[in-house]
Design a protein around this motif. Structure first.
Motif, short mmCIF file in Angstrom:
data_model
loop_
_atom_site.label_atom_id
_atom_site.label_comp_id
_atom_site.label_asym_id
_atom_site.label_seq_id
_atom_site.Cartn_x
_atom_site.Cartn_y
_atom_site.Cartn_z
N ALA A 160 0.84 -1.15 -0.17
CA ALA A 160 -0.02 0.04 0.03
C ALA A 160 0.91 1.18 0.03
O ALA A 160 0.35 2.31 -0.55
N GLY A 161 2.00 1.42 0.69
CA GLY A 161 2.77 2.37 0.66
C GLY A 161 3.80 2.55 -0.67
O GLY A 161 4.28 3.81 -0.60
N LEU A 162 3.53 1.89 -1.47
CA LEU A 162 4.27 2.08 -2.86
C LEU A 162 3.73 3.33 -3.45
O LEU A 162 4.11 3.65 -4.41
N GLY A 163 2.54 3.47 -3.11
CA GLY A 163 1.86 4.72 -3.82
C GLY A 163 2.83 5.98 -3.56
O GLY A 163 2.79 7.04 -4.33
N ASP A 164 3.37 5.97 -2.58
CA ASP A 164 4.61 7.21 -2.18
C ASP A 164 5.96 6.31 -2.04
O ASP A 164 6.55 6.47 -0.97
N ARG A 165 6.35 5.56 -3.03
CA ARG A 165 7.48 4.75 -2.59
C ARG A 165 8.66 5.60 -2.41
O ARG A 165 9.69 5.03 -1.48
N LEU A 166 8.84 6.58 -2.77
CA LEU A 166 10.09 7.68 -2.67
C LEU A 166 10.14 7.85 -1.15
O LEU A 166 11.34 8.05 -0.49
N LYS A 167 9.14 7.94 -0.53
CA LYS A 167 9.06 8.09 0.92
C LYS A 167 9.35 6.87 1.59
O LYS A 167 10.03 6.92 2.90
N LEU A 168 8.78 5.95 1.18
CA LEU A 168 8.71 4.45 2.00
C LEU A 168 10.10 3.86 1.97
O LEU A 168 10.53 3.29 2.81
N LEU A 169 10.71 4.13 0.69
CA LEU A 169 11.88 3.10 0.44
C LEU A 169 13.07 3.93 0.90
O LEU A 169 13.82 4.55 0.15
N ARG A 170 13.39 3.68 2.12
CA ARG A 170 14.66 4.18 2.74
C ARG A 170 15.15 3.39 3.88
O ARG A 170 14.48 2.62 4.31
N ALA A 171 16.32 3.46 4.04
CA ALA A 171 17.21 2.48 4.90
C ALA A 171 17.89 3.26 6.09
O ALA A 171 18.18 4.11 5.98
N ASP A 172 18.14 2.49 7.15
CA ASP A 172 18.75 3.11 8.20
C ASP A 172 20.03 2.92 8.29
O ASP A 172 20.69 2.35 9.51
N LEU A 173 20.87 2.48 7.25
CA LEU A 173 22.16 1.99 7.04
C LEU A 173 23.25 3.27 6.94
O LEU A 173 23.67 3.44 5.58
N ARG A 174 23.68 3.72 7.93
CA ARG A 174 24.41 4.97 7.76
C ARG A 174 25.60 4.87 7.13
O ARG A 174 26.38 5.95 6.77
N TYR A 175 26.32 3.66 6.97
CA TYR A 175 27.61 3.51 6.57
C TYR A 175 27.50 3.33 4.74
O TYR A 175 28.67 3.87 4.12
N LEU A 176 26.11 3.49 4.33
CA LEU A 176 26.06 3.44 2.95
C LEU A 176 25.95 4.88 2.41
O LEU A 176 25.60 5.92 3.17
N PRO A 177 26.63 5.25 1.17
CA PRO A 177 26.52 6.49 0.72
C PRO A 177 25.03 7.09 0.73
O PRO A 177 24.23 5.96 0.40
#
Length: 845
Positions: A335-352
Motif C-alpha cells: 500500500a505504501g508504494l503509492g509514495d515509494r520515494l518516501k517509503l523506500l529508505r534504509a537506516d544503514l548510515r555507512y552507505l553513501p
C-alpha cells in the motif's frame, strides 16, 4: 598459509588449467555453482563425498587422490607431514606453487550474497575474455546493481589476469581531470612533479596483464578519452566500467544490466513457483536479515509478488522494501508504494546517501542532466505505460521550448538509463520509464508548476488519437488502430482521470465517446461504463448537445453488451432526444437502430423490427451505405428469432456481400456469425461450421472478446448437433470464461444452457453421472433466473432446444432430486453458477 586456503587456491588453479568454469565443474560433480564458488573462496570446506568427486573430476591420478581428499577435509588441523604426499607429483606441486601466489586483487568484499545474476556474470565474463573486447561498460538505471555485478564479474576473472584485478571507486569524483589521478592513487603510484600523472599510470600498466574496474563513471564521462588513451598504451590490460550512461567511446562494448526476474501475473500466489524467482529470493533473504522468522507463505506470496512487480525488479528498491518488514506487514508495504520515494529508505548510515534511499539513487542521476534534459525528463512522467515519438512531440514540446529535438532528448535520457526502449505496434519504437523513476519525475513535474499544462496537452493528444481510431473503425485499418489504443490504454485512462478530476467536460466527452468501441471490442466493458457514467455526471453547461448525445449512445451500447437492457433503452432515448433537437439525421438513424436491439433481446420482436426498418430507411435516404448494414443485420436476426430462416438467410447474405465489398472485416465477421446461426437452425451444419470458423478467425485476429465468445457458443452448438461433444465443451468453457470477463449476462445464460446440453449428450459415458446431471439442472435453473433478471427470454427455437434438454435431465433423476437441484440453481448468482461450471469442467476434464 593454512592448508584449507592452499587447497582452495590449488582447486581454482587446477580447474583453470583444465579450462573449466565453475559451472562446468559443478555439472561434473553434481553440485551447485555456488558450492564450488564457496569452496574456492575458502568459506566452505567440502564434504568427503564432494572432495572425492572434485579430485576425480580434476583428472588426478588415483594414487594421489586419498592424500588430496584428506588435505581438502582436514584443513588447518592437517599435519604438515601429509603435504609431501600431495607434492609428490611435479604437476601437482607446480599447481600448488602457482596457487599460493594468486594474482592480487583489491576488490571490495560484498557483505551480502549476489542473487539472480549468474547468467549476467557469465555473459560479461565471456565477453571480456574475448581478445577483441578491451573496454566493456555495464549500463543501467539507478538501483539496478551495476557495482555488485561488476565486482562479481571481476572476481570471476581474477584468475585470468596475471596481475589480477584492480577496483577504482569514482563515486566521490566530480572533476573529470581527477579521474587519472584517482586511478594513480588507488594503484599506489606517486609520480614525480616532472612527470604527468597519465604518463605515470600508463608506464606502470604498460607491461601489466590486469583488469581495471572503474566504478560509477557516469559523472565523469568526459574522462572517457583518457581511458581510451590508457588502453592504447597498455596492450595487455582491459577495463570494466560501471555507469548509468555509456562512455560512447570507440571500441566500447556495452552490457545493459536487466532487472531481476519477475513473477508471471498468472501465478502470483503460488509460493513454490515464486520461490525460484530472483526478485522474490532477494526480498526473502533481505527480509529475513531483518526478521529471521519471516518466510514466504501461501498467504503473503501474492503480496510479495505484487511488491516486486510494482518495483520493476529493481534490486535496490526491493532491498529497501524488504528492510521495512520489521515494522510493516507486506500488505502495508504494498500500500505504501503509492509514495515509494518516501517509503523506500534504509537506516544503514555507512552507505553513501544515494544508496540509502530510492530518491537518493535517482537524485544522483537527475543532477547529472542538463537543464533541457531535466525539463523533458519531468514532462515524460505524464505518460503511463510508455509513449511514441509523436506523443512526446505533442505533449512535451508543444510550444517548441525544448533546446533540442525530442528525438535527441529521448536518445540522451535513454543513454543515461532513465528511459528504455520498447517495440510497439507495427515495430514502432516506444519509450517508457521504470515506475520508480517515473514517480520521481512526476514529483519534479508537480513542483515545476508545469503539470496542469502538460496534463492538458496529454488529454488533448489522446482525445485526438482516439478520434482518429474512431474514423478508422470498421475499415481495413481497424486492427492496427485497436492495437494502437490497447498499447496506449493506460495513457487514455490517465487523460480521462485528469479531465474528470478537473471537470473538463468537453475533453472528457471527446475521449470517452471516441474510445467506447475500443472498450467494447477489447472487452473493457465494465471499465468503459464506469468512465461514461462519470463523464455524464459532469456539468454540461456550454457543451454541445451533439457531443453529449454521443456519450449517451456509447453508454447505452455498453449497457446492452452487459444485458442491462433498461439502462440501455434509457441512454438511447436520451441520445435520440438530443439528436432530434439538433437535427442530426444520421445520429437519429443510429439511435433508432440501437433502441431496437434491447427490444429484440427482450423478445419484443415486432417493435424491434419496426425500429430496425425505420433506421434502415433513414440511412438509405441519406445515401449512407455502410451504416445501413447495422439495421439490416439486426433486422435479419429478428426475423431469424421469429423462425423465418429463409428470409433471414437472404438478408444476412445481402449484408455479408456488402461488408465484403466495403472491406469491413469486423462487419463481415459479425454477418458470418449470424449467417452461421441461421444455417445451424436449418440443419446445414457443414456450411454453418465453415462460416462460423471464418467469423471466429477474424474476431480472434481483432481480439474482440465478446464476439469471440458469442461465435464460440455458436460453434459449440454445431459440435453438439454433430456429435463432437468434447469440442463443444472446450468451446463453451472458453466462451464462458470470456463472457465472465466481459460481463455479458445473456451470453452467460446461453453458455450455461449449452453446457447442460453437453452433459446430456455425453450421459452414456460420464463416470460421475449423477453429479454431472445434477450440476446441469442447477445451471439451467441459474440461466432461467438470470434471463428473468435481465428480461431476456429465449427465442422460440431456443425454447424448444432447452425444453428438450430439461426433459432428458428429468428422465435421469427422480422428481424430488430434480426439484431440489432446480431450486438450488435458482438461488445461485450468475457468478456462482459460472464458477461452479468452470470448476466442474476442470474436474471432469
Amino acid at each position: 598459509m593454512s592448508q584449507a586456503i592452499a587447497f582452495n587456491h590449488w582447486l581454482k588453479s587446477r580447474r583453470t588449467a583444465l579450462d573449466l568454469t565453475q559451472w562446468d565443474l559443478a555439472d561434473r560433480v553434481g553440485c551447485s555453482r555456488e558450492a564450488i564458488q564457496k569452496i574456492e573462496s575458502g568459506t566452505r570446506r567440502p564434504s568427503r563425498q564432494i572432495a572425492e568427486l572434485l579430485i576425480a573430476c580434476l583428472e588426478i591420478p588415483p594414487a594421489e587422490r586419498p592424500a588430496l581428499v584428506r588435505w581438502a577435509r582436514l584443513g588447518p588441523e592437517a599435519a604438515p607431514s601429509e603435504l609431501p604426499l600431495v607434492a609428490a607429483s611435479s604437476s601437482t606441486a607446480a599447481l600448488i606453487e602457482s596457487a599460493e601466489s594468486a594474482p592480487p586483487s583489491n576488490l571490495p568484499a560484498p557483505l551480502t550474497s549476489l542473487i539472480g545474476r549468474d547468467e549476467a556474470v557469465e555473459a560479461v565474463r565471456r565477453s571480456l575474455l574475448r581478445d577483441e573486447v578491451r573496454l566493456l561498460t555495464l549500463v543501467g538505471p539507478p538501483g539496478i546493481g551495476k557495482t555488485r555485478l561488476g565486482i562479481a564479474v571481476a572476481a570471476r576473472l581474477a584468475e585470468h589476469f596475471r596481475d589480477g584485478v584492480h577496483f577504482v571507486a569514482l563515486d566521490t569524483v566530480n572533476d573529470t581531470r581527477l579521474v587519472i589521478t584517482t586511478i594513480a592513487n588507488s594503484l599506489g603510484l606517486k609520480p614525480n612533479v616532472k612527470q604527468p600523472v597519465a604518463e605515470a599510470v600508463a608506464g606502470y600498466l604498460h607491461d601489466k596483464h590486469l583488469l581495471l574496474v572503474l566504478d560509477n563513471f557516469e559523472q565523469v564521462l568526459d574522462a572517457g578519452s583518457e581511458v581510451l588513451q590508457l588502453l592504447s598504451a597498455c596492450p595487455n590490460s582491459k577495463v570494466l566500467v560501471t555507469s548509468r550512461e555509456p562512455l560512447h567511446a570507440y571500441g566500447e562494448c556495452r552490457f545493459r544490466v536487466p532487472p531481476l526476474e519477475l513473477p508471471d501475473r498468472q501465478h502470483l500466489s503460488d509460493p513454490d513457483v515464486l520461490a525460484g524467482l530472483a526478485s522474490i529470493v532477494l526480498f526473502l533473504q533481505r527480509a529475513q536479515a531483518r526478521k529471521p522468522d519471516w518466510t514466504l507463505t501461501p498467504v503473503n506470496a501474492g503480496t510479495i509478488a505484487d511488491i516486486c512487480l510494482h518495483l520493476d525488479g529493481l534490486p535496490l528498491a526491493i532491498e529497501l522494501a524488504a528492510a521495512r518488514i520489521e515494522e510493516l506487514s507486506p500488505e502495508q508495504i504494498l500500500a505504501g508504494l503509492g509514495d515509494r520515494l518516501k517509503l523506500l529508505r534504509a537506516d544503514l548510515r555507512y552507505l553513501p546517501p544515494r544508496q540509502q534511499t530510492l530518491r537518493g539513487a535517482i537524485d544522483w542521476s537527475y543532477h547529472l542532466l542538463t537543464l533541457g534534459e531535466r525539463t523533458l525528463f519531468r514532462r515524460l512522467s505524464a505518460f503511463v505505460g510508455g509513449c511514441n515519438l509523436a506523443a512526446v512531440q505533442a505533449v512535451c514540446n508543444a510550444h517548441q521550448d525544448l533546446p533540442f529535438e525530442p528525438q535527441a532528448g529521448i536518445t540522451a535520457l535513454s543513454s543515461k538509463s532513465l528511459l528504455y526502449r520498447e517495440t510497439g505496434v507495427e515495430d514502432e519504437p516506444r519509450w517508457r520509464m521504470l515506475e520508480s523513476i517515473r514517480e520521481y519525475a512526476r514529483e519534479r513535474l508537480e513542483s515545476s508548476g508545469e503539470a496542469p499544462e502538460i496534463h492538458r496537452l496529454q488529454a488533448e493528444y489522446y482525445a485526438m488519437l482516439a478520434e482518429t481510431f474512431r474514423a478508422h473503425l470498421d475499415g481495413p485499418e481497424e486492427l492496427p488502430w485497436l492495437d494502437c489504443l490497447d498499447q496506449d490504454h493506460d495513457n487514455l485512462r490517465a487523460a480521462l482521470d485528469w479531465a474528470i478530476a478537473q471537470s473538463l467536460t468537453e475533453i472528457a466527452l471527446r475521449l470517452s465517446t471516441a474510445a467506447w468501441p475500443f472498450w467494447w471490442r477489447r472487452g473493457y466493458v465494465s471499465e468503459g461504463r464506469r468512465w461514461l457514467n462519470a463523464v455524464l455526471s459532469l456539468p454540461g453547461d456550454g457543451v454541445a448537445d451533439l457531443l453529449r448525445a454521443k456519450a449517451f449512445h456509447a453508454a447505452g451500447a455498453l449497457a446492452r453488451v452487459q444485458s442491462d437492457f433498461d439502462s440501455a433503452k434509457q441512454f438511447h432515448q436520451q441520445a435520440l432526444i438530443l439528436r432530434r433537437r439538433v437535427g442530426d439525421h444520421k445520429g437519429i438513424a443510429a439511435s433508432l437502430n440501437s433502441l431496437g436491439i434491447p427490444l429484440m433481446f427482450e423478445g419484443h420482436y415486432a417493435e424491434a423490427e419496426v425500429l430496425f426498418q425505420e433506421s434502415l430507411n433513414a440511412y438509405r435516404e441519406l445515401g449512407l451505405k455502410a451504416p445501413a448494414l447495422m439495421p439490416l443485420n439486426n433486422l435479419a436476426v429478428t426475423v431469424m428469432y421469429q423462425g423465418d430462416y429463409e428470409r433471414a438467410q437472404q438478408l444476412h447474405e445481402e449484408a455479408l456481400g456488402l461488408y465484403r465489398e466495403l472491406q469491413d472485416r469486423q462487419g463481415m465477421a459479425g454477418s458470418l456469425g449470424n449467417l452461421g446461426d441461421v444455417l445451424r437452425y436449418q440443419g446445414n451444419y457443414a456450411r454453418a461450421r465453415q462460416v462460423l470458423e471464418e467469423s471466429l478467425s477474424i474476431f480472434r485476429e481483432a481480439r474482440s472478446k465478446q464476439d469471440i465468445a458469442i461465435t464460440l457458443d455458436s460453434l459449440a452448438r454445431v459440435d453438439l448437433a454433430t456429435g463432437h461433444i468434447d469440442c463443444a465443451v472446450l468451446a463453451l468453457a472458453e466462451s464462458l470464461t470470456l463472457n465472465r470477463e466481459v460481463g455479458d449476462k445473456m451470453a452467460i445464460a446461453d453458455n450455461l444452457e449449452g453446457l447442460a446440453a453437453a452433459i446430456c449428450a455425453q450421459a452414456d459415458r460420464l463416470q460421475t453421472l449423477d453429479a454431472s446431471i445434477c450440476a446441469a439442472v442447477r445451471w439451467l435453473a441459474a440461466a432461467d433466473r438470470l434471463r428473468g433478471a435481465i428480461g431476456s427470454p429465449r427465442s422460440p427455437t431456443e425454447c424448444a432446444e432447452v425444453d428438450r434438454v430439461v426433459a432428458q435431465l428429468r428422465d435421469q433423476l427422480t422428481p424430488d432430486t430434480f426439484r431440489v437441484e432446480w431450486c438450488h440453481g435458482e438461488t445461485m448468482s450468475a457468478q456462482q453458477a459460472v464458477e461452479e461450471a468452470l470448476a466442474h469442467l476442470e474436474q471432469t476434464a
